[in-house]
Design a protein around this motif. Sequence first.
Motif, mmCIF file in Angstrom:
data_model
loop_
_atom_site.group_PDB
_atom_site.id
_atom_site.type_symbol
_atom_site.label_atom_id
_atom_site.label_comp_id
_atom_site.label_asym_id
_atom_site.label_seq_id
_atom_site.Cartn_x
_atom_site.Cartn_y
_atom_site.Cartn_z
ATOM 1 N N VAL A 106 2.645 -4.814 -1.778
ATOM 2 C CA VAL A 106 2.491 -6.137 -1.128
ATOM 3 C C VAL A 106 3.578 -7.144 -1.138
ATOM 4 N N ARG A 107 4.351 -7.288 -1.942
ATOM 5 C CA ARG A 107 5.914 -8.434 -1.083
ATOM 6 C C ARG A 107 5.928 -8.655 0.282
ATOM 7 N N LEU A 108 6.874 -7.233 0.835
ATOM 8 C CA LEU A 108 6.416 -6.501 2.594
ATOM 9 C C LEU A 108 4.955 -7.120 3.416
ATOM 10 N N ALA A 109 3.897 -7.148 3.101
ATOM 11 C CA ALA A 109 2.903 -7.682 3.371
ATOM 12 C C ALA A 109 2.684 -9.131 3.248
ATOM 13 N N GLN A 110 3.709 -9.102 2.835
ATOM 14 C CA GLN A 110 3.325 -11.164 2.911
ATOM 15 C C GLN A 110 4.459 -11.191 4.197
ATOM 16 N N ARG A 111 6.046 -10.632 3.642
ATOM 17 C CA ARG A 111 6.703 -10.740 4.392
ATOM 18 C C ARG A 111 5.829 -10.806 6.195
ATOM 19 N N VAL A 112 5.682 -9.066 6.470
ATOM 20 C CA VAL A 112 4.895 -8.980 7.545
ATOM 21 C C VAL A 112 3.732 -10.319 7.844
ATOM 22 N N GLY A 113 3.247 -10.154 7.033
ATOM 23 C CA GLY A 113 2.098 -11.849 8.226
ATOM 24 C C GLY A 113 2.907 -12.904 7.998
ATOM 25 N N ALA A 114 3.935 -13.392 7.128
ATOM 26 C CA ALA A 114 4.558 -14.654 7.124
ATOM 27 C C ALA A 114 5.492 -15.015 9.151
ATOM 28 N N GLU A 115 6.135 -12.650 8.883
ATOM 29 C CA GLU A 115 7.010 -12.963 10.514
ATOM 30 C C GLU A 115 6.109 -12.663 11.855
ATOM 31 N N GLY A 116 4.889 -12.466 11.559
ATOM 32 C CA GLY A 116 3.928 -11.893 11.969
ATOM 33 C C GLY A 116 4.254 -10.588 12.639
ATOM 34 N N LEU A 117 4.176 -9.880 11.913
ATOM 35 C CA LEU A 117 5.153 -8.113 12.646
ATOM 36 C C LEU A 117 4.116 -7.644 12.470
ATOM 37 N N ALA A 118 2.447 -7.845 12.159
ATOM 38 C CA ALA A 118 1.219 -7.126 12.453
ATOM 39 C C ALA A 118 0.276 -7.617 12.174
ATOM 40 N N GLU A 119 -0.856 -6.842 12.648
ATOM 41 C CA GLU A 119 -2.433 -7.891 12.517
ATOM 42 C C GLU A 119 -2.854 -7.681 11.698
ATOM 43 N N PHE A 120 -2.663 -5.833 11.013
ATOM 44 C CA PHE A 120 -3.499 -5.214 9.941
ATOM 45 C C PHE A 120 -2.626 -4.907 8.706
ATOM 46 N N CYS A 121 -3.269 -4.451 8.114
ATOM 47 C CA CYS A 121 -2.958 -3.718 6.831
ATOM 48 C C CYS A 121 -3.426 -2.609 6.267
ATOM 49 N N ASP A 122 -3.284 -1.568 6.373
ATOM 50 C CA ASP A 122 -3.968 -0.728 5.702
ATOM 51 C C ASP A 122 -3.380 0.250 5.065
ATOM 52 N N VAL A 123 -3.878 1.222 3.958
ATOM 53 C CA VAL A 123 -3.911 1.463 2.980
ATOM 54 C C VAL A 123 -4.823 2.495 3.082
ATOM 55 N N TYR A 124 -3.882 4.014 2.758
ATOM 56 C CA TYR A 124 -3.958 5.117 2.059
ATOM 57 C C TYR A 124 -4.892 5.265 0.735
ATOM 58 N N CYS A 125 -6.287 5.402 1.112
ATOM 59 C CA CYS A 125 -6.743 5.473 -0.419
ATOM 60 C C CYS A 125 -7.364 6.320 -0.434
ATOM 61 N N ASP A 126 -6.820 7.525 -1.604
ATOM 62 C CA ASP A 126 -7.382 8.501 -1.551
ATOM 63 C C ASP A 126 -6.234 9.280 -2.821
ATOM 64 N N GLU A 127 -7.075 10.670 -4.038
ATOM 65 C CA GLU A 127 -6.948 10.843 -4.920
ATOM 66 C C GLU A 127 -4.888 11.622 -4.354
ATOM 67 N N GLY A 128 -4.449 10.919 -5.109
ATOM 68 C CA GLY A 128 -2.903 11.462 -4.956
ATOM 69 C C GLY A 128 -2.217 10.492 -4.616
ATOM 70 N N TYR A 129 -2.933 9.444 -3.732
ATOM 71 C CA TYR A 129 -2.338 8.522 -2.826
ATOM 72 C C TYR A 129 -2.565 7.341 -3.497
ATOM 73 N N PHE A 130 -2.960 6.269 -3.060
ATOM 74 C CA PHE A 130 -3.458 4.997 -3.681
ATOM 75 C C PHE A 130 -4.681 4.726 -3.772
ATOM 76 N N ASP A 131 -4.541 4.733 -4.996
ATOM 77 C CA ASP A 131 -6.360 4.569 -6.268
ATOM 78 C C ASP A 131 -7.438 2.601 -5.384
ATOM 79 N N LEU A 132 -8.126 2.717 -6.160
ATOM 80 C CA LEU A 132 -8.976 1.643 -5.814
ATOM 81 C C LEU A 132 -8.774 0.556 -6.099
ATOM 82 N N ALA A 133 -7.853 -0.028 -7.307
ATOM 83 C CA ALA A 133 -7.602 -1.169 -7.843
ATOM 84 C C ALA A 133 -5.840 -1.384 -6.453
ATOM 85 N N GLN A 134 -5.127 -0.284 -6.690
ATOM 86 C CA GLN A 134 -3.999 -0.375 -5.643
ATOM 87 C C GLN A 134 -4.159 -1.084 -4.266
#
Length: 416
Positions: free
Chosen positions: A195-223
């Motif tokens: 979450v902190r990195l996403a804020q920094r990446v957005g602020a510094e213009g380092l990316a256009e998109f934020c992606d998450v690997y949502c799956d069992e054993g990876y990131f759950d729905l709430a995360q």
Amino acid sequence: MSTQHQERARVDLLVTGAAEVLTCAAGAADLIGSTSGGVAVDGGLIVAVGDISSYAAELVIDARGGIVLPGFVDAHTHVVFGGSRAQEYAARVAGRQPPAGAVVGITGTMTATRAAGRDALRKQAAARLREMVEHGTTTVESKSGYGLDTETEIATLDTNRVLQQQLPVDLASTFLGAHAFPPGADQAAYVDLVVRLAQRVGAEGLAEFCDVYCDEGYFDLAQTERILRAGLEAGLAPKVHLDAYSHTGAAALAAELGATSVDHLNLTTDAELTMLGEAGVAGVYMPCLDYAVRHPQPLDPRRVLDAGMELALATDICPGCWTTSMQLAIQMACRAGGLSVAQALRAATLGSAAALGRADRVGSLEVGKQADLIVLDVPSPEDIAYRLGRNNVTTVVRRGRVVHESNPAPRPEETR
Ligand SMILES: [Zn+2]
């Protein structure tokens, strides 16, 4: 003295001599906008398609009876990584466990990526990207996600920035700190870091998109929701690795947040696909990945189209699926996925541009759009799907400049 021949307008570049020009324009009834004639380019933009008889140029590309179409847009890649998983792949195809010491899985690649250092990381990615350009790709999405720590995630996105300046290809940069949990990590603490990195990446213009690997054993729905919302607040449009190996229910979240794309979709239901279609979310199909991992439930991309979604196509080049060719993705999308050739070509161009939020700039040959186009030395569009495993691309034009030309250009009428 005759006034019959008016002075022809001078432009930078003309493409002539094609058997067919496929515009892939949005409203094309045949999906690919097949037309005759050529393309006129000036100032890096397309100024005419079809009848170009009123234009003249110093530089004329003769397509020699081949096919002209928009440069391919590769909508999902992990092209920046360190190391190789060839040993793991060879073991898995033979039904064996990888040998001791082999680089295995996302976390194996994480270790190799952290160890590589910025220079090696950039050089290895550059070599793959050059190969992608030679195979006709002019726009590539590129994700982070093999660093899984602050330093390497930022270094990966900075590599995208440097490669964008050095290579003749357009890169769409995506922050995927939520690709996996680093081994031994406290999950809650790692999500906080992302979450902190996403804020920094957005602020510094380092990316256009934020992606998450949502799956069992990876990131759950709430995360997933927390990370994507943090990205959105920082100006990063959401993307989701969705339902690749388990049904997550994240389709509703992607629709609610107005995600630019959802990718994989193997276990997404028809009702969810329809909901995503109504929300205007594009679906990314990666047939080479389904093949490389021998997926137990490969996506049937016709379900995505039937649901009214814009279908995009990608190589998903990564250490687990090493291909630089969108032509191979098209070939597999047709034979393994059951798409028509027109559906696959449309997905590889305008569909993929939509999955990167760039359908207004690239993905089709229309007046005013960026002059990204390719020439293939095949006599018909069908041959692009039919001639397996060969690089049919002979010329690549990006922003109105020739960035690749194979020499000599063979003639399509010569049967090989
Ligand atoms: Zn991926």
